[in-house]
Scaffold this motif. Structure first.
Motif, short mmCIF file in Angstrom:
data_model
loop_
_atom_site.label_atom_id
_atom_site.label_comp_id
_atom_site.label_asym_id
_atom_site.label_seq_id
_atom_site.Cartn_x
_atom_site.Cartn_y
_atom_site.Cartn_z
N SER A 127 19.61 26.49 -7.13
CA SER A 127 18.77 26.47 -5.93
C SER A 127 17.61 25.51 -6.13
CB SER A 127 18.25 27.88 -5.63
OG SER A 127 17.41 27.88 -4.50
N ILE A 128 17.43 24.58 -5.17
CA ILE A 128 16.36 23.58 -5.26
C ILE A 128 15.51 23.66 -3.99
CG2 ILE A 128 15.81 21.13 -5.51
CD1 ILE A 128 18.56 20.75 -6.82
N PHE A 129 14.21 23.87 -4.17
CA PHE A 129 13.28 23.92 -3.04
C PHE A 129 11.89 23.55 -3.54
CE2 PHE A 129 13.63 28.12 -4.90
CZ PHE A 129 12.32 28.56 -5.02
N SER A 130 10.96 23.40 -2.63
CA SER A 130 9.61 22.97 -3.02
C SER A 130 8.59 23.46 -2.00
CB SER A 130 9.54 21.44 -3.11
OG SER A 130 9.55 20.88 -1.80
N THR A 131 7.33 23.29 -2.36
CA THR A 131 6.27 23.51 -1.37
C THR A 131 6.34 22.41 -0.33
OG1 THR A 131 4.76 22.32 -2.86
CG2 THR A 131 4.75 24.74 -2.97
N ASN A 132 5.61 22.59 0.75
CA ASN A 132 5.74 21.67 1.89
C ASN A 132 4.78 20.49 1.86
OD1 ASN A 132 7.95 22.87 3.23
ND2 ASN A 132 6.59 24.50 4.00
N THR A 133 4.33 20.09 0.67
CA THR A 133 3.49 18.89 0.57
C THR A 133 4.39 17.66 0.52
OG1 THR A 133 3.46 18.92 -1.84
CG2 THR A 133 1.74 20.18 -0.70
N VAL A 134 3.84 16.50 0.89
CA VAL A 134 4.63 15.27 0.95
C VAL A 134 5.21 14.91 -0.42
CG1 VAL A 134 4.56 12.78 1.40
CG2 VAL A 134 3.35 14.39 2.93
N ARG A 135 4.37 14.98 -1.46
CA ARG A 135 4.82 14.61 -2.80
C ARG A 135 5.94 15.53 -3.29
NH1 ARG A 135 -0.46 14.10 -6.43
NH2 ARG A 135 -1.12 15.84 -5.12
N ALA A 136 5.76 16.82 -3.12
CA ALA A 136 6.77 17.77 -3.59
C ALA A 136 8.08 17.61 -2.82
CB ALA A 136 6.24 19.20 -3.46
N LYS A 137 7.99 17.43 -1.51
CA LYS A 137 9.21 17.28 -0.70
C LYS A 137 9.96 16.00 -1.05
CE LYS A 137 7.42 17.89 3.45
NZ LYS A 137 7.40 18.04 4.92
N THR A 138 9.23 14.95 -1.42
CA THR A 138 9.88 13.70 -1.81
C THR A 138 10.74 13.90 -3.06
OG1 THR A 138 8.05 12.39 -0.90
CG2 THR A 138 9.49 11.31 -2.51
N ILE A 139 10.20 14.55 -4.08
CA ILE A 139 10.95 14.82 -5.30
C ILE A 139 12.10 15.77 -5.02
CG2 ILE A 139 10.82 15.74 -7.65
CD1 ILE A 139 9.37 13.05 -7.16
N ARG A 140 11.85 16.78 -4.19
CA ARG A 140 12.90 17.72 -3.80
C ARG A 140 14.07 16.99 -3.16
NH1 ARG A 140 11.72 20.63 1.60
NH2 ARG A 140 12.35 18.51 2.20
N ASN A 141 13.78 16.05 -2.25
CA ASN A 141 14.85 15.32 -1.55
C ASN A 141 15.65 14.45 -2.52
OD1 ASN A 141 14.07 16.47 0.86
ND2 ASN A 141 12.82 14.71 1.50
N ILE A 142 14.95 13.84 -3.49
CA ILE A 142 15.64 13.03 -4.50
C ILE A 142 16.59 13.90 -5.32
CG2 ILE A 142 15.31 11.70 -6.63
CD1 ILE A 142 12.69 10.65 -5.38
N LEU A 143 16.13 15.08 -5.70
CA LEU A 143 16.97 16.01 -6.46
C LEU A 143 18.16 16.47 -5.63
CD1 LEU A 143 14.30 18.19 -8.31
CD2 LEU A 143 15.86 16.51 -9.33
N TRP A 144 17.95 16.70 -4.35
CA TRP A 144 19.06 17.07 -3.47
C TRP A 144 20.13 15.99 -3.47
CZ3 TRP A 144 16.32 19.13 1.62
CH2 TRP A 144 15.79 20.39 1.38
N ILE A 145 19.71 14.75 -3.26
CA ILE A 145 20.67 13.63 -3.21
C ILE A 145 21.40 13.49 -4.54
CG2 ILE A 145 20.87 11.12 -2.99
CD1 ILE A 145 18.45 11.27 -1.05
N LYS A 146 20.65 13.57 -5.62
CA LYS A 146 21.25 13.46 -6.96
C LYS A 146 22.33 14.52 -7.17
CE LYS A 146 20.09 13.76 -11.87
NZ LYS A 146 18.99 13.97 -12.86
N ASN A 147 22.03 15.75 -6.81
CA ASN A 147 22.97 16.84 -7.04
C ASN A 147 24.15 16.81 -6.06
OD1 ASN A 147 22.12 19.10 -9.18
ND2 ASN A 147 20.28 18.12 -8.37
N ILE A 148 23.95 16.27 -4.88
CA ILE A 148 25.07 16.07 -3.95
C ILE A 148 26.07 15.09 -4.56
CG2 ILE A 148 25.74 15.04 -1.74
CD1 ILE A 148 23.12 16.20 -0.59
#
Length: 544
Positions: A323-344
């Protein structure tokens, strides 16, 4: 409620009873969240990790433990469960009745302290409540989550009819035949080992993975102490079982597994590659299933992964979630999205077995090749033996037959049949010797077993070109003879296998051997030609 931060394994000792009471009340069967596993991992492998286990205290009792690690990053914090890369499963240690409010309180408190944080939580079994309670919390807090699941096969041992279960699997891999041939080498037994045998298990594993890309690190220097420490723990709700399949006194296959109440989890399975053709790993699993049923276990967990052997043995599947999630700050969401793409992308790639095998086998061989520092001769030999034949290779063999049972040779030459004890004790070319015995050959030698010749009464095998031809009755095939002793070999074989047609094979380029065999009364019956161009091969057979 109160959140307590535990930052050392000595501090964790204070809460051992609380931890064990929760796992006992839950009748936990996940070995990776048992106190003994977590404590020893932290003490041996986790000292340099930023481990911070969060304990939730309600009134005067501890109701939950969150086994976290934090890493300080440029964007804030990365949070994941501890023992990433070692523990296949992980979870929150909490009673079911306390889980919902413990998750809400602990994550709310943590997020309020660390505004920019990305959570990367591995090993959540979907058969437990935690993944769903976590998703409910995130939905309630308007936090986006993406999870990735991998199949987790297991064998349900409860109320199993072993004979009915094993019958189709025995046919699938010819286990009766393999078992019979392994027993021909000596007594075969399943043994439970103690901690003092751990070094030999590590040696077997290391040798098995020497030319492969081992992602478990089981036999690495850094993890060896940890896995041995677990073996030395007293037997209890959590313990390690070291099981080996032995031929006489030699260990040919092993499992390193965890027992946790009614579950057995096979963590590492391996075997001596000299015995590849006998399938000792499958034979061990067959006997292991029977043993675990007798010992009262309800589940044999084969752990995460799509390996074909797991899907052949399992009766059911679970799924393990990341499970990958983050707080709703811009910096955290950016890293979260990168991890999502990587794991996809990783999930898509792992669906292709060929990619997995390339990473494990081909990359492993390349790494082994590069590790041979200064071995210029070795590297040249590998290139010559592997690369050149892949680009272009052509081989031709002729098969000769001698039906003259009066062929004259030195019948008094003393050849001794190679025994299974001698084959097992061989320090050189043992894999090749055992393969020949498995393929139905009998070996004969005068002084040096490495100079033995081999006799097969069933088939002609041309291993270089992957050709197998059945022999008719009253026929034999001999191989690995030398020009210097061919007359003695023929005399011995003719005397031992009276009245049988003798077949041999020889490379057409070896004109000296062709001429010698012709002089000794052989006539040529077949020609087999093998051609390979850029990995594509073709075999043709011509009868004379």
């Amino acid at each position: 409620m109160k959140l307590i931060s535990i930052k050392s394994y000595t501090h964790l000792e204070v809460y051992e009873q609380d931890w064990n009471k929760i796992t006992e009340d839950n009748e936990n069967t996940n070995p990776f969240i048992e106190y003994e596993f977590v404590y020893n991992w932290w003490k041996i492998l986790g000292l340099k990790e930023e481990v911070e286990i969060l304990a939730v205290q309600e009134h005067d009792r501890i109701i939950a433990f969150f086994p976290f690690q934090f890493k300080r990053k440029w964007f804030g914090y990365m949070c994941h469960f501890l023992a990433l890369g070692v523990a296949n499963y992980m979870d929150i240690i909490v009673r079911k009745t306390d889980a919902n409010r413990a998750i809400m309180f602990a994550l709310d408190e943590l997020i309020s302290r660390k505004k920019n944080i990305v959570f990367y939580l591995h090993g959540l079994l979907e058969s437990t409540n935690t993944p769903y309670l976590l998703s409910q919390y995130l939905n309630a807090r308007s936090i986006k989550e993406r999870h990735f699941s991998i199949v987790t096969p297991f064998i349900n041992l409860e109320k199993m009819d072993y004979d009915e279960y094993i019958r189709p699997r025995k046919k699938l891999h010819g286990m009766d035949r393999r078992g019979k041939r392994l027993r021909s080498l000596g007594e075969v037994s399943l043994q439970l080992l103690e901690s003092n045998d751990m070094d030999e298990i590590v040696r077997l594993h290391k040798r098995r993975w020497e030319k492969k890309n081992d992602t478990s690190g089981f036999s690495s220097e850094s993890k060896r102490e940890f896995f041995k420490a677990l073996v030395e723990l007293p037997k209890g709700n959590f313990s390690v079982r070291l099981t080996t399949l032995q031929v006489q006194d030699e260990k040919v296959a092993f499992t390193y597994g965890f027992t946790c109440r009614t579950r057995y989890l096979g963590y590492v399975l391996g075997h001596d590659s000299d015995f590849d053709c006998y399938g000792p790993g499958r034979l061990l699993i067959k006997d292991k299933v029977s043993q675990l049923i007798s010992d009262g276990f309800k589940k044999l967990d084969m752990s995460i992964g799509y390996e074909p052997y797991k899907m052949e043995w399992n009766t059911d599947v679970d799924y393990t979630r990341k499970s990958i999630f983050s707080t709703n700050t811009v910096r955290a969401k950016t890293i979260r999205n990168i991890l999502w793409i990587k794991n996809i992308l990783i999930s898509k790639v792992k669906r292709y077995r060929a990619v997995v095998l390339f990473r494990r086998n081909t990359i492993g061989k390349i790494r082994y090749f590069l590790r041979q520092k200064g071995s210029f001769v070795y590297r040249l030999r590998v290139i010559k033996e592997r690369l050149f034949p892949f680009i272009y290779d052509k081989k031709s063999y002729v098969i000769g037959k001698n039906s003259n049972v009066e062929v004259i040779g030195d019948e008094e030459t003393c050849f001794t049949e190679l025994s299974s004890n001698l084959a097992l004790a061989s320090e050189h070319e043992r894999k090749d010797i055992l393969q020949k015995i498995y393929n139905g050959y009998a070996g004969f030698y005068s002084e040096d077993i490495l100079k033995a010749f081999w006799v097969n009464e069933n088939v002609i095998r041309l291993d270089d070109v992957d050709v197998v031809l059945n022999l008719k009755k009253r026929s034999i095939f001999i191989r690995d003879w030398k020009n210097e002793n061919i007359q003695q070999v023929l005399g011995f074989v003719n005397n031992r296998y009276k009245g049988k047609d003798i077949f041999v094979s020889v490379n057409t380029k070896d004109k000296k051997s062709v001429n010698l065999l012709t002089q000794l009364g052989f006539h040529w019956t077949d020609k087999v030609t093998f051609t390979r161009i850029l990995g594509k091969s073709k075999t043709s057979r011509e009868e004379f």
